[in-house]
Design an enzyme around this catalytic site. Structure first.
Site, PDB file in Angstrom:
ATOM      1  CB  ILE A 255       4.097  -2.320  -7.682  1.00 47.88           C
ATOM      2  CG1 ILE A 255       3.523  -3.558  -8.546  1.00 47.88           C
ATOM      3  CG2 ILE A 255       3.284  -1.256  -8.061  1.00 47.88           C
ATOM      4  CD1 ILE A 255       1.908  -3.977  -8.363  1.00 47.88           C
ATOM      5  NE  ARG A 256       4.719   4.650  -5.745  1.00 47.15           N
ATOM      6  CZ  ARG A 256       3.860   4.684  -4.819  1.00 47.15           C
ATOM      7  NH1 ARG A 256       2.457   4.678  -4.997  1.00 47.15           N
ATOM      8  NH2 ARG A 256       4.338   5.867  -4.006  1.00 47.15           N
TER       9      ARG A 256
ATOM     10  NE  ARG B 168       7.627   6.005   1.715  1.00 43.60           N
ATOM     11  CZ  ARG B 168       7.457   7.301   1.057  1.00 43.60           C
ATOM     12  NH1 ARG B 168       8.347   8.144   1.046  1.00 43.60           N
ATOM     13  NH2 ARG B 168       6.289   7.355   0.468  1.00 43.60           N
TER      14      ARG B 168
ATOM     15  CB  CYS C 211       5.147  -3.767  -0.954  1.00 50.26           C
ATOM     16  SG  CYS C 211       5.643  -2.374  -2.231  1.00 50.26           S
TER      17      CYS C 211
ATOM     18  CD  GLU D 292       0.378  -8.695  -2.274  1.00 44.78           C
ATOM     19  OE1 GLU D 292       1.293  -9.438  -1.994  1.00 44.78           O
ATOM     20  OE2 GLU D 292       0.246  -7.551  -2.495  1.00 44.78           O
TER      21      GLU D 292
ATOM     22  CG  HIS E 121       3.089  -6.327  -4.324  1.00 44.70           C
ATOM     23  ND1 HIS E 121       2.122  -5.771  -3.478  1.00 44.70           N
ATOM     24  CD2 HIS E 121       3.813  -5.451  -4.681  1.00 44.70           C
ATOM     25  CE1 HIS E 121       2.462  -4.634  -3.269  1.00 44.70           C
ATOM     26  NE2 HIS E 121       3.385  -4.327  -3.900  1.00 44.70           N
TER      27      HIS E 121
ATOM     28  N   GLY F 159       0.827  -1.196  -0.035  1.00 43.93           N
ATOM     29  CA  GLY F 159       0.072   0.108   0.064  1.00 43.93           C
ATOM     30  C   GLY F 159       0.799   1.252  -0.062  1.00 43.93           C
ATOM     31  CD  GLU F 160       2.448   6.086   0.126  1.00 40.03           C
ATOM     32  OE1 GLU F 160       3.247   6.770   1.007  1.00 40.03           O
ATOM     33  OE2 GLU F 160       2.651   5.892  -1.032  1.00 40.03           O
ATOM     34  CB  SER F 161       5.004   2.879   3.872  1.00 39.44           C
ATOM     35  OG  SER F 161       5.734   4.107   3.094  1.00 39.44           O
TER      36      SER F 161
END
Length: 190
Positions: free
Chosen positions: A137-138, A108, A79, A175, A173, A47-49
């Protein structure tokens, strides 16, 4: 059947829940401290940490999760979950908190922005069946690995899957692939 809490405040928690349920786990989507009762393991998703860090504070989840980690509850962080479980975040916001469950320093978005996303077949130590499909992803990068941390997979010379005691962190990821071997290995350790 292990009772696994999947942090469900933001991010890719549903795919983790689906993978764990398919493997027979009793999954609880954890949105409040009350959801953590009886939890035997935790998953902190991508997600967005920085957003997750803020939501952990406003939901009053940070303290109870820190207590579970300190008690030795197994955890899998992917992530942003890796960032939250790290000992040090190198370029986070000044008020960004992390649990310090794994002695690594992470940066990050070190593999680039969304358009730089990629997949890589990973040779994972101790995982039979050939390369694991890593979806990045990022993705964060591990810049420092402390003593007692095992590096289980790398991309180039960068660690992307690490373990310290009962805590496993991935820059990618798992998942988002159809390969359940990493989730299965996590459940086998509970």
């Amino acid at each position: 059947m292990a009772k696994v809490g999947v942090l469900a405040l933001q991010g890719a928690f549903e795919r983790h829940a689906e993978a764990l349920t398919a493997l027979g786990a009793d999954v609880v989507l954890a949105r409040s401290p009350y959801d953590l009762a009886g939890i035997e393991a935790l998953v902190l998703p991508g997600g967005e940490s920085t957003t997750l860090s803020l939501l952990l504070e406003t939901s009053e989840m940070f303290g109870p999760l820190a207590d579970l980690l300190a008690a030795g509850v197994p955890a899998l962080g992917t992530c942003a979950g890796m960032i939250l479980l790290a000992a040090e975040v190198l370029d986070g916001r000044p008020d960004q908190r992390c649990f310090g469950a794994v002695d690594i320093a992470v940066r990050r978005n070190a593999f680039g922005r969304q358009r730089d996303s990629f997949e890589s077949g990973l040779a994972v130590a101790g995982l039979a069946g050939g390369p694991f499909p890593g979806v990045f992803i990022r993705a964060p990068a591990v810049e420092r690995v402390g003593e007692g941390v095992d590096v289980l997979a790398t991309v180039g010379d960068r660690p992307v899957l690490c373990r310290q005691g009962p805590v496993v962190v991935a820059a990618f990821h798992p998942e988002l692939s159809d390969d359940l071997r990493l989730h299965q290995a996590f459940l086998a350790e509970i």
